[in-house]
Scaffold this motif. Structure first.
Motif, PDB file in Angstrom:
ATOM      1  N   VAL A 109       0.836  -1.208   0.000  1.00 51.54           N
ATOM      2  CA  VAL A 109       0.000   0.000   0.000  1.00 51.54           C
ATOM      3  C   VAL A 109       0.867   1.253   0.000  1.00 51.54           C
ATOM      4  O   VAL A 109       0.629   2.191  -0.766  1.00 51.54           O
ATOM      5  N   ARG A 176     -11.284  -7.409   3.205  1.00 49.22           N
ATOM      6  CA  ARG A 176     -10.233  -6.452   3.563  1.00 49.22           C
ATOM      7  C   ARG A 176      -9.477  -5.950   2.337  1.00 49.22           C
ATOM      8  O   ARG A 176      -9.132  -4.775   2.250  1.00 49.22           O
ATOM      9  N   VAL A 179     -11.525  -3.252   0.729  1.00 47.35           N
ATOM     10  CA  VAL A 179     -11.460  -2.003   1.481  1.00 47.35           C
ATOM     11  C   VAL A 179     -10.129  -1.282   1.236  1.00 47.35           C
ATOM     12  O   VAL A 179     -10.093  -0.060   1.045  1.00 47.35           O
ATOM     13  N   ILE A 180      -9.039  -2.029   1.220  1.00 42.96           N
ATOM     14  CA  ILE A 180      -7.714  -1.426   1.034  1.00 42.96           C
ATOM     15  C   ILE A 180      -7.572  -0.816  -0.357  1.00 42.96           C
ATOM     16  O   ILE A 180      -7.033   0.279  -0.524  1.00 42.96           O
ATOM     17  N   PHE A 183      -9.432   2.331  -0.507  1.00 43.10           N
ATOM     18  CA  PHE A 183      -8.660   3.346   0.212  1.00 43.10           C
ATOM     19  C   PHE A 183      -7.572   3.934  -0.692  1.00 43.10           C
ATOM     20  O   PHE A 183      -7.413   5.159  -0.788  1.00 43.10           O
ATOM     21  N   GLY A 186      -9.120   6.019  -3.450  1.00 43.40           N
ATOM     22  CA  GLY A 186      -9.623   7.277  -2.897  1.00 43.40           C
ATOM     23  C   GLY A 186      -8.509   8.272  -2.628  1.00 43.40           C
ATOM     24  O   GLY A 186      -8.658   9.470  -2.908  1.00 43.40           O
ATOM     25  N   ARG A 187      -7.395   7.792  -2.091  1.00 44.59           N
ATOM     26  CA  ARG A 187      -6.263   8.679  -1.829  1.00 44.59           C
ATOM     27  C   ARG A 187      -5.703   9.268  -3.128  1.00 44.59           C
ATOM     28  O   ARG A 187      -5.365  10.455  -3.195  1.00 44.59           O
ATOM     29  N   SER A 207      -3.542   5.707   9.343  1.00 45.43           N
ATOM     30  CA  SER A 207      -4.647   5.130   8.568  1.00 45.43           C
ATOM     31  C   SER A 207      -4.462   3.635   8.383  1.00 45.43           C
ATOM     32  O   SER A 207      -5.407   2.848   8.544  1.00 45.43           O
ATOM     33  N   LEU A 208      -3.237   3.229   8.074  1.00 47.77           N
ATOM     34  CA  LEU A 208      -2.977   1.795   7.858  1.00 47.77           C
ATOM     35  C   LEU A 208      -3.089   1.010   9.157  1.00 47.77           C
ATOM     36  O   LEU A 208      -3.511  -0.153   9.152  1.00 47.77           O
ATOM     37  N   THR A 210      -5.215   1.520  11.391  1.00 44.08           N
ATOM     38  CA  THR A 210      -6.641   1.274  11.567  1.00 44.08           C
ATOM     39  C   THR A 210      -7.145   0.207  10.600  1.00 44.08           C
ATOM     40  O   THR A 210      -7.864  -0.725  10.996  1.00 44.08           O
ATOM     41  N   ILE A 211      -6.755   0.327   9.330  1.00 46.83           N
ATOM     42  CA  ILE A 211      -7.235  -0.611   8.305  1.00 46.83           C
ATOM     43  C   ILE A 211      -6.700  -2.019   8.517  1.00 46.83           C
ATOM     44  O   ILE A 211      -7.421  -3.003   8.319  1.00 46.83           O
TER      45      ILE A 211
END
Length: 213
Positions: A109, A176, A179-180, A183, A186-187, A207-208, A210-211
């Motif tokens: 990521v 998951r 979701v990643i 994310f 979106g970034r 952020s990571l 949390t994810i």
């Protein structure tokens, strides 16, 4: 766009005047065209880039562009190929070097978002903003890029879920990974649409945490 390829240096003879200019080596003009396109995409708020504007930036005719690319879509495909090769080479390196699936996921990521941050023009392509008025197949190919990233993440996350004793590691990994990827997309989109002011790396570690918790 230095990440695409180094800018060719002029020899003293070439710098002396137009009569001494050397012809580009095979493939060099093609790289120059892609560099110019990527550079134009780095301008915040840039509208649709035309071949006439691209030719003007390179100080060549539009016909000269079409000697190297059959269409503007093919030029964008050249940028997408660069993104694919750069990112998935690093994905493979991360997979080879890291045995911990959570560490692999984290590094993947970070790598993707850092690539976009260092290459704003490419980030616009990855986010799809630069492809809105272009051939539909370009967005399809970019979608496939993220699908492939999601598949890599699923493998890492399935291994992590299994190691943690999950009864449904495949399902957990699918959720998951989705979701990643959302994310990351979106970034990159926020980065492009903020005129490159909102960096993909903003509060990234928190952020990571949390994810990936």
């Amino acid at each position: 766009m230095s990440d695409l390829a180094p800018e060719p240096e002029l020899s003293p003879e070439a710098a002396a005047g137009p009569t001494a200019r050397k012809r580009p080596k095979p493939g060099e003009r093609r790289v120059q065209i892609l560099q110019a396109l990527a550079t134009m995409l780095e301008q915040p708020g840039a509208e649709r880039i035309t071949t006439s504007a691209l030719a003007a930036k390179l100080e060549v005719s539009e016909a000269a562009l079409y000697r190297h690319f059959a269409s503007k879509a093919q030029m964008f495909e050249g940028l997408i190929e660069f993104i694919e090769q750069s990112v998935f080479t690093l994905v493979n390196q991360i997979s080879d070097r890291e045995t911990d699936p959570t560490v692999r996921t984290h590094k993947l990521v970070v790598m993707v978002l850092q690539f976009g941050e260092k290459n704003p023009g490419m980030a616009r392509v990855m986010a799809g903003d630069a492809l809105v008025f272009e051939n539909d197949r370009l967005q399809d190919r970019m979608n496939q890029f993220f699908d492939k990233l999601e598949s890599s993440l699923k493998q890492h996350l399935r291994d992590a879920a299994a190691a943690a004793g999950s009864a449904t590691p495949t399902v957990d990994a699918q959720v998951r990974a989705s979701v990643i990827v959302a994310f990351m997309m979106g970034r990159l989109q926020r980065f492009a649409r903020s005129g490159f002011k909102r960096l993909p790396s903003e509060h990234l570690e928190a952020s990571l945490a949390t994810i990936l918790a």
